[in-house]
Design a protein around this motif. Structure first.
Motif, PDB file in Angstrom:
ATOM      1  N   THR A 169      33.070 -73.129  -6.397  1.00 44.51           N
ATOM      2  CA  THR A 169      32.584 -74.506  -6.333  1.00 44.51           C
ATOM      3  C   THR A 169      32.031 -74.761  -4.936  1.00 44.51           C
ATOM      4  OG1 THR A 169      34.782 -75.294  -5.672  1.00 44.51           O
ATOM      5  CG2 THR A 169      34.291 -75.261  -8.042  1.00 44.51           C
ATOM      6  N   PRO A 170      31.357 -75.901  -4.712  1.00 43.83           N
ATOM      7  CA  PRO A 170      30.892 -76.205  -3.354  1.00 43.83           C
ATOM      8  C   PRO A 170      32.033 -76.152  -2.334  1.00 43.83           C
ATOM      9  CG  PRO A 170      29.844 -77.669  -4.905  1.00 43.83           C
ATOM     10  CD  PRO A 170      30.871 -76.888  -5.695  1.00 43.83           C
ATOM     11  N   GLY A 171      31.716 -75.681  -1.149  1.00 40.71           N
ATOM     12  CA  GLY A 171      32.702 -75.494  -0.100  1.00 40.71           C
ATOM     13  C   GLY A 171      32.483 -74.163   0.594  1.00 40.71           C
ATOM     14  N   GLU A 172      33.446 -73.744   1.385  1.00 40.33           N
ATOM     15  CA  GLU A 172      33.336 -72.500   2.143  1.00 40.33           C
ATOM     16  C   GLU A 172      33.752 -71.327   1.247  1.00 40.33           C
ATOM     17  OE1 GLU A 172      33.966 -71.359   6.801  1.00 40.33           O
ATOM     18  OE2 GLU A 172      35.602 -72.424   5.777  1.00 40.33           O
ATOM     19  N   VAL A 173      32.951 -70.250   1.296  1.00 38.29           N
ATOM     20  CA  VAL A 173      33.179 -69.108   0.409  1.00 38.29           C
ATOM     21  C   VAL A 173      33.065 -67.812   1.208  1.00 38.29           C
ATOM     22  CG1 VAL A 173      32.583 -68.004  -1.779  1.00 38.29           C
ATOM     23  CG2 VAL A 173      32.050 -70.433  -1.426  1.00 38.29           C
ATOM     24  N   PHE A 174      34.057 -66.953   1.052  1.00 39.79           N
ATOM     25  CA  PHE A 174      34.034 -65.590   1.589  1.00 39.79           C
ATOM     26  C   PHE A 174      33.519 -64.689   0.468  1.00 39.79           C
ATOM     27  CE2 PHE A 174      36.022 -61.433   2.018  1.00 39.79           C
ATOM     28  CZ  PHE A 174      35.864 -61.122   3.364  1.00 39.79           C
ATOM     29  N   VAL A 175      32.397 -64.017   0.707  1.00 40.93           N
ATOM     30  CA  VAL A 175      31.720 -63.277  -0.356  1.00 40.93           C
ATOM     31  C   VAL A 175      31.632 -61.795  -0.011  1.00 40.93           C
ATOM     32  CG1 VAL A 175      29.629 -63.089  -1.764  1.00 40.93           C
ATOM     33  CG2 VAL A 175      30.309 -65.308  -0.845  1.00 40.93           C
ATOM     34  N   LEU A 176      32.091 -60.962  -0.938  1.00 39.37           N
ATOM     35  CA  LEU A 176      31.806 -59.534  -0.864  1.00 39.37           C
ATOM     36  C   LEU A 176      30.456 -59.295  -1.510  1.00 39.37           C
ATOM     37  CD1 LEU A 176      32.402 -56.485  -0.530  1.00 39.37           C
ATOM     38  CD2 LEU A 176      33.518 -56.594  -2.776  1.00 39.37           C
ATOM     39  N   VAL A 177      29.550 -58.671  -0.775  1.00 37.33           N
ATOM     40  CA  VAL A 177      28.217 -58.371  -1.289  1.00 37.33           C
ATOM     41  C   VAL A 177      28.182 -56.902  -1.713  1.00 37.33           C
ATOM     42  CG1 VAL A 177      25.750 -58.384  -0.793  1.00 37.33           C
ATOM     43  CG2 VAL A 177      27.249 -60.092   0.275  1.00 37.33           C
ATOM     44  N   ARG A 178      27.720 -56.677  -2.931  1.00 40.43           N
ATOM     45  CA  ARG A 178      27.602 -55.314  -3.457  1.00 40.43           C
ATOM     46  C   ARG A 178      26.135 -54.994  -3.757  1.00 40.43           C
ATOM     47  NH1 ARG A 178      32.666 -53.387  -6.154  1.00 40.43           N
ATOM     48  NH2 ARG A 178      34.157 -55.108  -6.346  1.00 40.43           N
ATOM     49  N   ARG A 179      25.850 -53.712  -3.768  1.00 39.97           N
ATOM     50  CA  ARG A 179      24.583 -53.204  -4.278  1.00 39.97           C
ATOM     51  C   ARG A 179      24.920 -52.025  -5.187  1.00 39.97           C
ATOM     52  NH1 ARG A 179      19.694 -54.849  -5.421  1.00 39.97           N
ATOM     53  NH2 ARG A 179      19.152 -55.545  -3.304  1.00 39.97           N
ATOM     54  N   ALA A 180      24.499 -52.089  -6.440  1.00 44.72           N
ATOM     55  CA  ALA A 180      24.827 -51.068  -7.443  1.00 44.72           C
ATOM     56  C   ALA A 180      26.332 -50.868  -7.547  1.00 44.72           C
ATOM     57  CB  ALA A 180      24.129 -49.751  -7.113  1.00 44.72           C
ATOM     58  N   GLY A 181      27.067 -51.963  -7.396  1.00 40.71           N
ATOM     59  CA  GLY A 181      28.515 -51.911  -7.533  1.00 40.71           C
ATOM     60  C   GLY A 181      29.260 -51.572  -6.266  1.00 40.71           C
ATOM     61  N   ARG A 182      28.571 -51.037  -5.264  1.00 46.51           N
ATOM     62  CA  ARG A 182      29.250 -50.605  -4.038  1.00 46.51           C
ATOM     63  C   ARG A 182      29.228 -51.702  -2.975  1.00 46.51           C
ATOM     64  NH1 ARG A 182      27.299 -44.326  -3.078  1.00 46.51           N
ATOM     65  NH2 ARG A 182      29.032 -43.375  -4.219  1.00 46.51           N
ATOM     66  N   PRO A 183      30.349 -51.911  -2.277  1.00 46.55           N
ATOM     67  CA  PRO A 183      30.374 -52.907  -1.201  1.00 46.55           C
ATOM     68  C   PRO A 183      29.433 -52.534  -0.065  1.00 46.55           C
ATOM     69  CG  PRO A 183      32.606 -52.270  -1.863  1.00 46.55           C
ATOM     70  CD  PRO A 183      31.671 -51.299  -2.505  1.00 46.55           C
ATOM     71  N   ILE A 184      28.639 -53.498   0.404  1.00 46.06           N
ATOM     72  CA  ILE A 184      27.756 -53.250   1.542  1.00 46.06           C
ATOM     73  C   ILE A 184      27.993 -54.232   2.685  1.00 46.06           C
ATOM     74  CG2 ILE A 184      25.968 -52.203   0.104  1.00 46.06           C
ATOM     75  CD1 ILE A 184      24.363 -54.825   0.427  1.00 46.06           C
ATOM     76  N   GLY A 185      28.800 -55.283   2.477  1.00 43.36           N
ATOM     77  CA  GLY A 185      29.062 -56.230   3.545  1.00 43.36           C
ATOM     78  C   GLY A 185      29.747 -57.474   3.008  1.00 43.36           C
ATOM     79  N   THR A 186      30.125 -58.354   3.923  1.00 40.07           N
ATOM     80  CA  THR A 186      30.681 -59.640   3.541  1.00 40.07           C
ATOM     81  C   THR A 186      29.975 -60.739   4.322  1.00 40.07           C
ATOM     82  OG1 THR A 186      32.428 -59.507   5.217  1.00 40.07           O
ATOM     83  CG2 THR A 186      32.982 -58.726   2.995  1.00 40.07           C
TER      84      THR A 186
END
Length: 431
Positions: A42-59
Motif C-alpha cells: 500500500t502507499p508508504g515506505e517500501v523495501f523492495v528486492l529487485v530481481r531480473r529473471a528471478g535472480r536478485p540484483i539489488g534492493t
C-alpha cells in the motif's frame, strides 16, 4: 551532554522509527509481490528486492505517495536502479546449468516449533532435485519440536536430538548424519527462496576446489524499530555482486584475510563440501549461540576451510528471508553477542591452529586501521546512498557500539569457559 541524556535521545530516536513494508519486483514481468508473509503493498515506505529473471540484483527503499499505484512507482525506481547497477555476470552464471550435487539441509532449533514449521515449509518447496532435511533439536526442554516433525513432516524430515547445548554442537551432530556431497545450513527463523538450495549448491559442481558457499540474507519483515534499524545498516546482506574468495589470490580490500570471516557470509545461509568440513573437524563446539562464547561458529568454519586452501563462493542468487529480532533488548543482546562471537572465533582459530598466529599478527595493524574506519562510518549519522540497501538512514546508537566492544573483550574468556563446559558435558554424556 551527559551519557544519560545521550542514551535518552537515542531511545527516543529509536522509538520514532516507523515500520517499512517488504516487497519484491521482477523486472521481467513487472509484477510487485509482497514479501513472505506480508500483506499486499500500500502507499508508504517500501523495501523492495529487485530481481531480473528471478535472480536478485539489488534492493531499494521507495516511498509510494497516497493515491499512487505502488507497482508503477516502484517499477520506475527499480529500472533506474538496474541501469545504475547493471546485471552482474561473471561466468559463474553457467553454474546453475550443471545439475547441483546431492545435498542435505541441516536446521538446528530449540523450542521454536512455530518458526521451525514456517522454515520447513519453505525448504520442502525447494526446486533442488536431490536433497533431504535434518532437524537437530538442541538441548530440548519440551517435546514440541519432536512432536511437530513426527506429526507434520515425518516422511520428508529426519529428526535428531542433541542434548548438549550450543549451535556448533548441534551443527556437528547434523554433519555426522549427512550422506550427501554437500551440506547446507540455515536457521529456524528463515523463509528460503524456492531456488535457494539449487543456487547455493550448484557452484560445488562447477568448481572442485570449492569448499564453502554462502548466500544472500534479506529481511522477511521490517515491522519494528529494531528490525528497521538493523536493516538500514546493512542487516546480514553481503551485497549483490557474486564473489569468490581464494586463499591463493587474497583480496586486496581485505587486509586481515582470511580472518575477516564476517565479510564472507552468515550461518543462516551457508553450505560446505561435506568431506572438506569433516576434514577440518567441523565446527568448534565451544563456539556459537547457546555457549558462553555467544557466537562465531560460522566464522570459524569459513576460516578453517579457507586456511586448508579451499575456495569460498558468495552468491547473492541463493536467497533466504530472515526474521530479524524485534526489540531493543534483542538488539542489545545481538550487539554484545556479535562482539563476543568475533573474538571468540579468533581465539578458537588460534587455539586450534596455532600455526596461523604469525599470519594473523602480520595482518593485524592494517586490519585494525580498516576496522576503526568502518566503525567511524557506522556511527556517523549519515553515510550510504539515499534509497540504497545500506542507506543508514537512522544513526547507529552509541550504546550498541559500546556493547559490541564489551562483547569483544568477553569473547576470549567466554570461549575458554565454553571449551571447559563442552569437555565436562562430553565426560558426562552416556555412551
Amino acid at each position: 551532554m551527559s551519557r544519560t541524556t545521550r542514551a535518552q535521545q537515542e531511545i527516543r530516536r529509536f522509538l520514532d522509527i516507523g515500520p517499512v513494508q517488504v516487497a519484491e519486483l521482477d523486472l521481467d514481468d513487472h509484477v510487485l509481490r509482497p514479501g513472505p508473509g506480508s500483506p499486499p503493498v500500500t502507499p508508504g515506505e517500501v523495501f523492495v528486492l529487485v530481481r531480473r529473471a528471478g535472480r536478485p540484483i539489488g534492493t531499494l527503499l521507495g516511498q509510494v505517495p497516497p493515491g499512487a499505484d505502488p507497482r508503477s512507482v516502484l517499477t520506475e525506481r527499480a529500472l533506474a536502479l538496474e541501469e545504475g547497477e547493471g546485471h552482474r555476470e561473471d561466468g559463474w552464471d553457467r553454474a546453475v546449468a550443471v545439475p547441483p550435487p546431492r545435498a542435505t539441509v541441516v536446521v538446528a532449533t530449540r523450542e521454536r516449533a512455530d518458526r521451525l514449521a514456517r522454515a520447513l515449509d519453505s525448504l520442502l518447496a525447494q526446486d533442488h532435485p536431490r536433497f533431504e532435511i535434518v532437524v537437530v533439536d538442541n538441548a530440548p526442554v519440551t517435546g514440541g519440536t519432536r512432536e511437530l516433525v513426527e506429526r507434520k513432516y515425518a516422511e520428508r524430515v529426519r529428526y535428531l536430538c542433541e542434548p548438549v547445548p550450543g549451535l556448533a554442537v548441534a551443527h556437528n551432530a547434523g554433519l555426522a548424519a549427512v550422506r550427501s556431497e554437500v551440506v547446507a545450513f540455515t536457521d529456524d527463523d528463515v523463509v528460503a527462496d524456492p531456488r535457494w538450495l539449487t543456487e547455493l549448491t550448484a557452484p560445488f559442481a562447477a568448481d572442485p576446489a570449492l569448499g564453502c558457499a554462502t548466500g544472500l540474507i534479506l529481511p522477511a519483515r521490517l515491522g519494528t524499530p529494531a528490525q528497521v534499524l538493523l536493516e538500514s545498516h546493512g542487516g546480514f546482506a553481503k551485497g549483490f555482486a557474486p564473489r569468490t574468495y581464494d586463499p591463493e589470490d587474497p583480496p586486496a580490500d581485505e587486509p586481515l584475510f582470511p580472518f575477516t570471516a564476517g565479510r564472507f557470509g552468515s550461518g543462516a545461509n551457508m553450505a560446505f563440501r561435506t568431506e572438506v568440513l569433516r576434514a577440518v573437524g567441523g565446527f568448534d563446539p565451544a563456539t556459537g549461540a547457546g555457549t558462553a562464547a555467544r557466537g562465531g561458529d560460522d566464522l570459524y568454519g569459513f576460516v578453517r576451510v579457507l586456511a586448508q586452501g579451499h575456495r569460498l563462493r558468495y552468491t547473492p542468487w541463493a536467497l533466504v528471508w530472515h526474521h530479524h529480532r524485534e526489540t531493543w533488548r534483542d538488539l542489545e543482546a545481538q550487539a554484545y553477542g556479535y562482539g563476543a562471537g568475533l573474538t571468540a572465533y579468533l581465539t578458537a582459530i588460534l587455539v586450534n591452529r596455532p600455526a596461523l598466529l604469525p599470519a594473523f599478527l602480520a595482518r593485524l595493524p592494517r586490519g585494525l586501521a580498516r576496522a576503526r574506519a568502518l566503525t567511524a562510518v557506522r556511527e556517523a549519522a549519515g553515510g550510504g546512498t539515499p534509497g540504497a540497501h545500506d542507506a543508514r538512514a537512522h544513526p547507529w546508537p552509541g550504546r550498541l557500539s559500546r556493547l559490541q566492544r564489551r562483547g569483544m573483550l568477553h569473547g576470549p574468556l567466554g570461549y575458554l569457559r565454553a571449551r571447559r563446559a563442552v569437555r565436562a558435558a562430553t565426560v558426562r554424556r552416556p555412551g
